[in-house]
Design an enzyme around this catalytic site. Structure first.
Site, PDB file in Angstrom:
ATOM      1  N   ARG A  18       0.829  -1.209   0.000  1.00 58.11           N
ATOM      2  CA  ARG A  18       0.000   0.000   0.000  1.00 58.11           C
ATOM      3  C   ARG A  18       0.862   1.257   0.000  1.00 58.11           C
ATOM      4  O   ARG A  18       0.511   2.259  -0.638  1.00 58.11           O
ATOM      5  CB  ARG A  18      -0.927  -0.019   1.218  1.00 58.11           C
ATOM      6  CG  ARG A  18      -1.997   1.058   1.177  1.00 58.11           C
ATOM      7  CD  ARG A  18      -3.175   0.713   2.074  1.00 58.11           C
ATOM      8  NE  ARG A  18      -4.128   1.814   2.109  1.00 58.11           N
ATOM      9  CZ  ARG A  18      -4.291   2.624   3.147  1.00 58.11           C
ATOM     10  NH1 ARG A  18      -3.558   2.455   4.233  1.00 58.11           N
ATOM     11  NH2 ARG A  18      -5.162   3.599   3.114  1.00 58.11           N
ATOM     12  N   HIS A  28       0.515   4.152  -2.836  1.00 54.10           N
ATOM     13  CA  HIS A  28       0.259   5.554  -2.516  1.00 54.10           C
ATOM     14  C   HIS A  28       1.400   6.449  -2.980  1.00 54.10           C
ATOM     15  O   HIS A  28       1.178   7.609  -3.340  1.00 54.10           O
ATOM     16  CB  HIS A  28       0.044   5.720  -1.003  1.00 54.10           C
ATOM     17  CG  HIS A  28      -1.344   5.364  -0.561  1.00 54.10           C
ATOM     18  ND1 HIS A  28      -2.115   6.198   0.222  1.00 54.10           N
ATOM     19  CD2 HIS A  28      -2.110   4.265  -0.802  1.00 54.10           C
ATOM     20  CE1 HIS A  28      -3.298   5.632   0.452  1.00 54.10           C
ATOM     21  NE2 HIS A  28      -3.303   4.455  -0.157  1.00 54.10           N
ATOM     22  N   ASN A  60      -3.304   9.532   3.691  1.00 58.48           N
ATOM     23  CA  ASN A  60      -2.126   8.712   3.979  1.00 58.48           C
ATOM     24  C   ASN A  60      -1.943   8.407   5.463  1.00 58.48           C
ATOM     25  O   ASN A  60      -1.043   7.651   5.834  1.00 58.48           O
ATOM     26  CB  ASN A  60      -0.855   9.393   3.455  1.00 58.48           C
ATOM     27  CG  ASN A  60      -0.739   9.313   1.946  1.00 58.48           C
ATOM     28  OD1 ASN A  60      -1.247   8.378   1.328  1.00 58.48           O
ATOM     29  ND2 ASN A  60      -0.068  10.278   1.347  1.00 58.48           N
ATOM     30  N   HIS A  80      -5.942  -5.198  -0.813  1.00 58.01           N
ATOM     31  CA  HIS A  80      -6.412  -4.876   0.534  1.00 58.01           C
ATOM     32  C   HIS A  80      -6.885  -6.127   1.284  1.00 58.01           C
ATOM     33  O   HIS A  80      -7.062  -6.092   2.501  1.00 58.01           O
ATOM     34  CB  HIS A  80      -7.561  -3.865   0.483  1.00 58.01           C
ATOM     35  CG  HIS A  80      -7.121  -2.472   0.154  1.00 58.01           C
ATOM     36  ND1 HIS A  80      -6.832  -2.082  -1.122  1.00 58.01           N
ATOM     37  CD2 HIS A  80      -6.909  -1.382   0.949  1.00 58.01           C
ATOM     38  CE1 HIS A  80      -6.471  -0.801  -1.123  1.00 58.01           C
ATOM     39  NE2 HIS A  80      -6.507  -0.362   0.120  1.00 58.01           N
TER      40      HIS A  80
END
Length: 223
Positions: free
Chosen positions: A63, A67, A95, A197
């Site tokens: 992740r 990002h 974030n 996820h």
């Protein structure tokens, strides 16, 4: 949490590889051959140790990479800390839920690389994050793949740059497709990256409104 489905992992790898494809001639698999030839093993050893301590290392690193890449490219600017005069990317609301184990993995791997005199200050955090992402995918049951190296670390990091550049839980399919397409990613890539996820977790405030505002008369389920 469980292990990634092999088909999902393979799709995820293909999606991540799109982030790793050369954007200039400088990216290549043997980029550090003359200055830090053992960099991949050094990073792998740190990531493996981290993984043995906590499985959260897997979703946290994936992740973090996602990002980072969606905001100004894969330049590790998401790792930069805020200062009194500047609010960095990592402190943007989108974030704040990034797990600390992802940051810790990169920081420890960077320290291990720099501990080798030949490698000190030669390898970018951006490349270390890209390598670590590949390594956690392998450790969680996915296939290995070559990572082209030569990324430069971002010289700036601003929370303002995150605005509008990360998918939101409120996005409909058209909005999601449009955002991923702007990065050269297909709907299949979007599904694979989103499904990553499944090895992590989501914070309640990202989906609780779907549960508590759900009406049995609607044609779709809330989550």
């Amino acid at each position: 949490m469980g292990r990634l489905n092999p088909i999902l992992v393979w799709s995820l790898c293909l999606s991540l590889c799109l982030f790793l494809c050369p954007t200039s001639a400088q990216l290549k698999t043997n980029f550090y051959a003359n200055v830090c030839p053992n960099v991949e093993n050094i990073v792998k050893n740190v990531v493996t140790q981290k993984f043995q301590q906590t499985f959260v290392t897997v979703p946290a690193t994936i992740r973090l990479f996602f990002h980072d890449c969606f905001v100004q490219g894969c330049d590790a600017s998401v790792i930069v800390a805020s200062t009194g005069n500047n609010k960095a990317e990592k402190d943007h609301p989108d974030n704040l839920s990034l797990a600390g184990d992802g940051f810790d993995t990169v920081i420890k791997a960077k320290a291990a690389v720099d501990a080798v005199p030949q490698c000190k200050n030669k390898v970018s955090c951006a490349d270390i994050l890209a390598l670590a992402t590949r390594d956690v995918i392998v450790l969680s049951g996915g296939p290995s793949y070559a990572v082209e190296l030569g990324r430069l670390d971002g010289l700036s990091s601003s929370s303002k740059n995150v605005d509008g550049n990360l998918p939101q839980p409120t996005f409909n399919l058209n909005q999601l497709n449009s955002m991923f397409a702007s990065h050269g990613l297909s709907q299949a890539d979007m599904v694979a990256l989103s499904a990553a996820h499944t090895v992590g977790f989501s914070h309640c405030n990202k989906f609780s409104n779907r549960i508590y505002s759900f009406s049995p008369g609607t044609q779709w389920t809330p989550v």
